[in-house]
Motif scaffolding. Structure first.
Motif, PDB file in Angstrom:
ATOM      1  N   VAL A   1      90.452  -3.129 -98.460  1.00  0.00           N
ATOM      2  CA  VAL A   1      90.499  -3.108 -96.996  1.00  0.00           C
ATOM      3  C   VAL A   1      91.885  -2.669 -96.520  1.00  0.00           C
ATOM      4  N   ILE A   2      91.968  -2.335 -95.240  1.00  0.00           N
ATOM      5  CA  ILE A   2      93.286  -2.188 -94.619  1.00  0.00           C
ATOM      6  C   ILE A   2      93.663  -3.583 -94.156  1.00  0.00           C
ATOM      7  N   LEU A   3      94.689  -4.151 -94.759  1.00  0.00           N
ATOM      8  CA  LEU A   3      95.081  -5.520 -94.437  1.00  0.00           C
ATOM      9  C   LEU A   3      96.235  -5.481 -93.431  1.00  0.00           C
ATOM     10  N   CYS A   4      95.992  -6.027 -92.243  1.00  0.00           N
ATOM     11  CA  CYS A   4      97.045  -6.039 -91.220  1.00  0.00           C
ATOM     12  C   CYS A   4      97.590  -7.447 -91.090  1.00  0.00           C
ATOM     13  N   THR A   5      98.900  -7.559 -90.999  1.00  0.00           N
ATOM     14  CA  THR A   5      99.474  -8.892 -90.805  1.00  0.00           C
ATOM     15  C   THR A   5     100.842  -8.817 -90.146  1.00  0.00           C
ATOM     16  N   TYR A   6     101.315  -9.971 -89.646  1.00  0.00           N
ATOM     17  CA  TYR A   6     102.643 -10.036 -89.045  1.00  0.00           C
ATOM     18  C   TYR A   6     103.716  -9.869 -90.120  1.00  0.00           C
ATOM     19  N   GLY A   7     104.862  -9.335 -89.696  1.00  0.00           N
ATOM     20  CA  GLY A   7     105.953  -9.034 -90.618  1.00  0.00           C
ATOM     21  C   GLY A   7     106.377 -10.213 -91.481  1.00  0.00           C
TER      22      GLY A   7
ATOM     23  N   GLY B   1      99.946   0.598-104.071  1.00  0.00           N
ATOM     24  CA  GLY B   1      98.793   1.361-103.604  1.00  0.00           C
ATOM     25  C   GLY B   1      97.846   0.660-102.646  1.00  0.00           C
ATOM     26  N   ALA B   2      98.022  -0.649-102.434  1.00  0.00           N
ATOM     27  CA  ALA B   2      97.138  -1.334-101.483  1.00  0.00           C
ATOM     28  C   ALA B   2      97.505  -0.895-100.060  1.00  0.00           C
ATOM     29  N   ASP B   3      96.496  -0.902 -99.174  1.00  0.00           N
ATOM     30  CA  ASP B   3      96.761  -0.467 -97.803  1.00  0.00           C
ATOM     31  C   ASP B   3      97.094  -1.682 -96.941  1.00  0.00           C
ATOM     32  N   VAL B   4      98.371  -2.033 -96.923  1.00  0.00           N
ATOM     33  CA  VAL B   4      98.822  -3.193 -96.162  1.00  0.00           C
ATOM     34  C   VAL B   4      99.644  -2.674 -94.986  1.00  0.00           C
ATOM     35  N   ARG B   5      99.339  -3.137 -93.792  1.00  0.00           N
ATOM     36  CA  ARG B   5     100.084  -2.662 -92.628  1.00  0.00           C
ATOM     37  C   ARG B   5     100.651  -3.821 -91.834  1.00  0.00           C
ATOM     38  N   MET B   6     101.947  -3.703 -91.537  1.00  0.00           N
ATOM     39  CA  MET B   6     102.595  -4.732 -90.754  1.00  0.00           C
ATOM     40  C   MET B   6     102.323  -4.441 -89.283  1.00  0.00           C
ATOM     41  N   VAL B   7     101.825  -5.425 -88.549  1.00  0.00           N
ATOM     42  CA  VAL B   7     101.572  -5.196 -87.129  1.00  0.00           C
ATOM     43  C   VAL B   7     102.370  -6.203 -86.302  1.00  0.00           C
ATOM     44  N   TYR B   8     102.627  -5.831 -85.063  1.00  0.00           N
ATOM     45  CA  TYR B   8     103.311  -6.748 -84.162  1.00  0.00           C
ATOM     46  C   TYR B   8     102.292  -7.625 -83.447  1.00  0.00           C
ATOM     47  N   SER B   9     101.081  -7.064 -83.267  1.00  0.00           N
ATOM     48  CA  SER B   9     100.096  -7.736 -82.428  1.00  0.00           C
ATOM     49  C   SER B   9      98.691  -7.492 -82.956  1.00  0.00           C
ATOM     50  N   THR B  10      97.764  -8.395 -82.607  1.00  0.00           N
ATOM     51  CA  THR B  10      96.360  -8.141 -82.955  1.00  0.00           C
ATOM     52  C   THR B  10      95.852  -6.887 -82.238  1.00  0.00           C
ATOM     53  N   LEU B  11      96.515  -6.523 -81.147  1.00  0.00           N
ATOM     54  CA  LEU B  11      96.127  -5.293 -80.435  1.00  0.00           C
ATOM     55  C   LEU B  11      96.305  -4.079 -81.352  1.00  0.00           C
ATOM     56  N   ASP B  12      97.356  -4.118 -82.175  1.00  0.00           N
ATOM     57  CA  ASP B  12      97.603  -3.024 -83.120  1.00  0.00           C
ATOM     58  C   ASP B  12      96.536  -3.006 -84.207  1.00  0.00           C
TER      59      ASP B  12
END
Ligand code: SF4
Lengths: 81, 383
Positions: free
Chosen positions: B86-92, B112-123
């Motif tokens: 999955v694309i895993l989104c989480t806070y920094g 290689g995992a798709d991890v993305r740091m987000v500021y907000s759930t909106l992102d």
């Protein structure tokens, strides 16, 4: 992560969204949890959502304190990312 | 930066410090637990401890959501990213926390995992919209302040019919944790941790209000003062706690009335209870299993619950040996009591969660405490 930054609302958008400004930085945030926000109001912003309205004095005090504590810049970086 | 100028309330701080000095009873000691990492930081950054009489002590509590998340939940998140793709989104804040294998999400991403740091759930929602062919999971952590934004994202995903968005929910609740600490043998029977009162969390309380704390004040006969994050707020709140202790009162008082009300934020509470329900119990890192202390996604929103959508191989947590976080979170030990502190364990190479999160007690000790001797506090005590 538990910090919240006060910011001024400069534009109201559809779907309970708004644009807030800190100096030159602008960011879209959600107003889903606050009532009756007008342009020019200050809101306390936490992870992209306004948690409540704050007065201008409260906003300035908090920003000053956050700058002094060295956490404001970090929060702004997180917000602008 | 426009707001960087001299902190002007030094005078006021002196006045409050003088009031505290005048009102403490020298025949007793006062131990106040600050629940929130934000308070821990204010106390260290401004040298608030130095402004206190010798018999007033701060006990650092478990109020950092990163610090109390059991490693097994992080292992699950890594598994979502690596095994389920999955694309895993989480806070920094979550990115550098070591998992069971001493890896972290930054490393998983490099591998290689798709991890993305987000500021907000909106992102996270935006990423889901932009990647309709991929599953996007928001790895949600945090106390009551951070929960409403997760609830709002779930509602939005449902309203939009986003089929590829879900939440891995790890939201926890403050009042059950306070209650757990007060009922622990360290506090109740053994007296190892003495707690005479609490500095209540500020932003958490802005959402849930001050009322939920009334139960503790009554049941455990401990005063609670909801305190803002400014050093002056902390000092004023300590003064209010000292007065309550001296007068034998145990009430909920609100120092932070400019933001916190008795009822809190109704809109946020309503949304949270529409989307989430209580878990029977949840394991907290360092505090063990606490009944009714965390939230899960309601069945009505099961389609957006990552725990239902993906099969996770649930494992028991194994924490790093010798890391004293469990004791530190309960106020039993101080970071400097840990053999690894500042030798093996530093913010650059954190072994435990209390060091990795900037709101953790070990990180606060590292950042400010170690240099307290050399650097005078910003707010000088009155002569
Ligand atoms: S110093 Fe490091 S190893 Fe020791 S308790 Fe703190 S986080 Fe754990």
């Amino acid at each position: 992560m538990c910090l919240a930054v006060p910011a001024r609302v400069v534009e109201l958008l559809d779907n309970d969204m708004a644009v807030i400004a800190f100096d030159t930085l602008r960011k879209r945030i959600s107003l889903a949890f606050v009532e009756d926000v007008a342009i020019g109001d200050f809101v306390l912003v936490h992870v992209g959502y306004a948690l409540h309205k704050v007065s201008v004095e409260e906003a300035e005090r908090t920003l000053k304190m956050m700058a002094q504590a060295g956490v404001l810049q970090k929060e702004l970086e997180a917000i602008s990312a | 930066m426009k707001y960087v100028d001299e902190y002007r309330d030094q005078e006021l701080a002196r006045t409050v410090a003088a009031a505290i000095a005048a009102e403490v009873d020298h025949g007793r000691s006062y131990h106040f637990m600050e629940f929130c990492g934000g308070h821990t930081h204010a106390i260290f950054r401004y040298g608030v401890q130095d402004l206190m009489p010798e018999n007033v002590h701060f006990v650092h509590g478990p109020g950092c959501p990163v610090c109390v998340l059991p490693v097994s939940r992080l292992d699950d998140a890594v598994e979502l990213a690596e095994r389920h793709g999955v694309i895993l989104c989480t806070y920094g804040d979550m990115m550098r926390v070591p998992d069971t294998k001493q890896r972290n999400l930054i490393r998983a991403k490099a591998d290689g995992a798709d991890v993305r740091m987000v500021y907000s759930t909106l992102d996270a929602l935006r990423i889901a919209r932009e990647n309709p062919d991929r599953q996007v999971v928001f790895f949600a952590i945090g106390f009551e302040t951070t929960t409403p934004p997760t609830a709002a994202a779930l509602k939005a995903a449902e309203a939009e019919g986003l089929k590829n968005f879900s939440v891995f929910c790890n939201h926890v609740l403050t009042p059950p944790a306070i209650s757990h600490i007060l009922q622990s043998p360290e506090v109740r029977d053994l007296g190892i941790v003495k707690i005479d009162g609490f500095l209540g969390p500020s932003h958490v309380s802005s959402v849930i209000g001050s009322r939920p704390y009334e139960f503790f004040a009554e049941e455990f006969q401990k005063p609670i003062v909801i305190a803002g994050f400014e050093p002056l707020d902390v000092m004023q709140s300590v003064l209010m706690l000292i007065r309550q202790v001296n007068e034998g009162r145990h009430e909920v008082e609100n120092e932070y009335i400019r933001v916190v009300t008795e009822e809190g934020n109704f809109k946020a509470q309503a949304l949270v209870s529409e989307v989430f329900e209580l878990r029977k119990s949840f394991a907290w890192r360092g505090l063990g299993i606490i009944p009714k202390s965390a939230l899960r996604v309601r069945d009505a929103y099961a389609d957006f619950d990552a725990e239902k959508r993906f099969e996770l191989s649930v494992k028991a947590s194994r924490e790093a040996k010798s890391c004293e976080c469990p004791s530190i979170l309960r106020g039993v030990k101080k970071p400097t009591d840990c053999k690894l502190f500042a030798t093996v364990c530093t913010p650059q190479n954190p072994i435990g969660s209390c060091m990795v999160s900037p709101e953790g007690a070990c990180a606060a000790y590292w950042t400010y405490g170690r240099f307290r001797e050399q650097q005078p506090s910003k707010l000088e005590p009155a002569e």
